[in-house]
Design a protein around this motif. Structure first.
Motif, PDB file in Angstrom:
ATOM      1  N   MET A 165       0.843  -1.180   0.000  1.00 21.25           N
ATOM      2  CA  MET A 165       0.000   0.000   0.000  1.00 21.25           C
ATOM      3  C   MET A 165       0.890   1.246   0.000  1.00 21.25           C
ATOM      4  O   MET A 165       1.863   1.336   0.732  1.00 21.25           O
ATOM      5  CB  MET A 165      -0.883  -0.014   1.246  1.00 21.25           C
ATOM      6  CG  MET A 165      -1.796   1.164   1.319  1.00 21.25           C
ATOM      7  SD  MET A 165      -2.916   0.982   2.727  1.00 21.25           S
ATOM      8  CE  MET A 165      -3.118   2.666   3.153  1.00 21.25           C
ATOM      9  N   LYS A 166       0.513   2.178  -0.822  1.00 26.35           N
ATOM     10  CA  LYS A 166       1.261   3.432  -0.920  1.00 26.35           C
ATOM     11  C   LYS A 166       0.986   4.301   0.308  1.00 26.35           C
ATOM     12  O   LYS A 166      -0.138   4.399   0.783  1.00 26.35           O
ATOM     13  CB  LYS A 166       0.838   4.172  -2.192  1.00 26.35           C
ATOM     14  CG  LYS A 166       1.611   5.425  -2.443  1.00 26.35           C
ATOM     15  CD  LYS A 166       1.154   6.106  -3.720  1.00 26.35           C
ATOM     16  CE  LYS A 166       1.862   7.436  -3.857  1.00 26.35           C
ATOM     17  NZ  LYS A 166       1.343   8.212  -4.956  1.00 26.35           N
ATOM     18  N   THR A 167       2.004   4.948   0.814  1.00 28.95           N
ATOM     19  CA  THR A 167       1.865   5.846   1.958  1.00 28.95           C
ATOM     20  C   THR A 167       0.980   7.023   1.572  1.00 28.95           C
ATOM     21  O   THR A 167       1.210   7.657   0.532  1.00 28.95           O
ATOM     22  CB  THR A 167       3.251   6.353   2.407  1.00 28.95           C
ATOM     23  OG1 THR A 167       4.085   5.232   2.681  1.00 28.95           O
ATOM     24  CG2 THR A 167       3.135   7.225   3.629  1.00 28.95           C
ATOM     25  N   PRO A 168      -0.030   7.333   2.401  1.00 24.40           N
ATOM     26  CA  PRO A 168      -0.912   8.451   2.055  1.00 24.40           C
ATOM     27  C   PRO A 168      -0.204   9.798   2.173  1.00 24.40           C
ATOM     28  O   PRO A 168       0.710   9.972   2.978  1.00 24.40           O
ATOM     29  CB  PRO A 168      -2.041   8.342   3.079  1.00 24.40           C
ATOM     30  CG  PRO A 168      -1.496   7.544   4.191  1.00 24.40           C
ATOM     31  CD  PRO A 168      -0.419   6.668   3.631  1.00 24.40           C
ATOM     32  N   ASP A 169      -0.656  10.722   1.372  1.00 24.84           N
ATOM     33  CA  ASP A 169      -0.161  12.097   1.415  1.00 24.84           C
ATOM     34  C   ASP A 169      -0.927  12.813   2.529  1.00 24.84           C
ATOM     35  O   ASP A 169      -2.123  13.117   2.394  1.00 24.84           O
ATOM     36  CB  ASP A 169      -0.405  12.769   0.065  1.00 24.84           C
ATOM     37  CG  ASP A 169       0.120  14.189   0.004  1.00 24.84           C
ATOM     38  OD1 ASP A 169       0.108  14.892   1.039  1.00 24.84           O
ATOM     39  OD2 ASP A 169       0.537  14.599  -1.093  1.00 24.84           O
ATOM     40  N   LEU A 170      -0.270  13.083   3.643  1.00 21.35           N
ATOM     41  CA  LEU A 170      -0.944  13.645   4.802  1.00 21.35           C
ATOM     42  C   LEU A 170      -1.435  15.073   4.585  1.00 21.35           C
ATOM     43  O   LEU A 170      -2.426  15.492   5.189  1.00 21.35           O
ATOM     44  CB  LEU A 170      -0.038  13.562   6.035  1.00 21.35           C
ATOM     45  CG  LEU A 170       0.311  12.131   6.466  1.00 21.35           C
ATOM     46  CD1 LEU A 170       1.207  12.164   7.697  1.00 21.35           C
ATOM     47  CD2 LEU A 170      -0.936  11.310   6.722  1.00 21.35           C
TER      48      LEU A 170
END
Length: 108
Positions: free
Chosen positions: A1-6
């Protein structure tokens, strides 16, 4: 899973403040589960009294109002807002996974 853009997440959350409430269908048992889990979560010492906590409490209170104030369900849920009304439950055993004690016992 790609790290979300906070940053994008924060932007999306900020935009949600201007949206109307979302209608949902919720079985009464699910409402009880949500309320009781919010009550449990807000007792955790690491949960700050921030805006999300206030939203969670306000939402749980709205859900609680689905039940008649004279019902036993409402009364039990109301106890969940009062830490002094907590009932300590021992850990139990394999034969007796859950059994309340009248007073403190060595299984607490």
């Amino acid at each position: 899973m790609k790290t979300p853009d906070l940053k994008k997440y924060a932007d999306e959350v900020n935009k949600m403040q201007d949206l109307p409430p979302a209608p949902i269908d919720l079985p009464p048992l699910a409402a009880i589960a949500i309320i009781s889990h919010i009550q449990l979560a807000i007792r955790h010492p690491g949960v700050a009294d921030d805006s999300f906590t206030k939203i969670a409490i306000d939402t749980a209170r709205q859900l609680q109002n689905l039940f008649a104030p004279t019902s036993e369900t409402y009364k039990v849920l109301e106890l969940g807002w009062n830490p002094e009304a907590d009932i300590l439950v021992p850990e139990g055993t394999e034969d007796e996974p859950w059994q309340q004690c009248e007073e403190f016992c060595d299984r607490f």
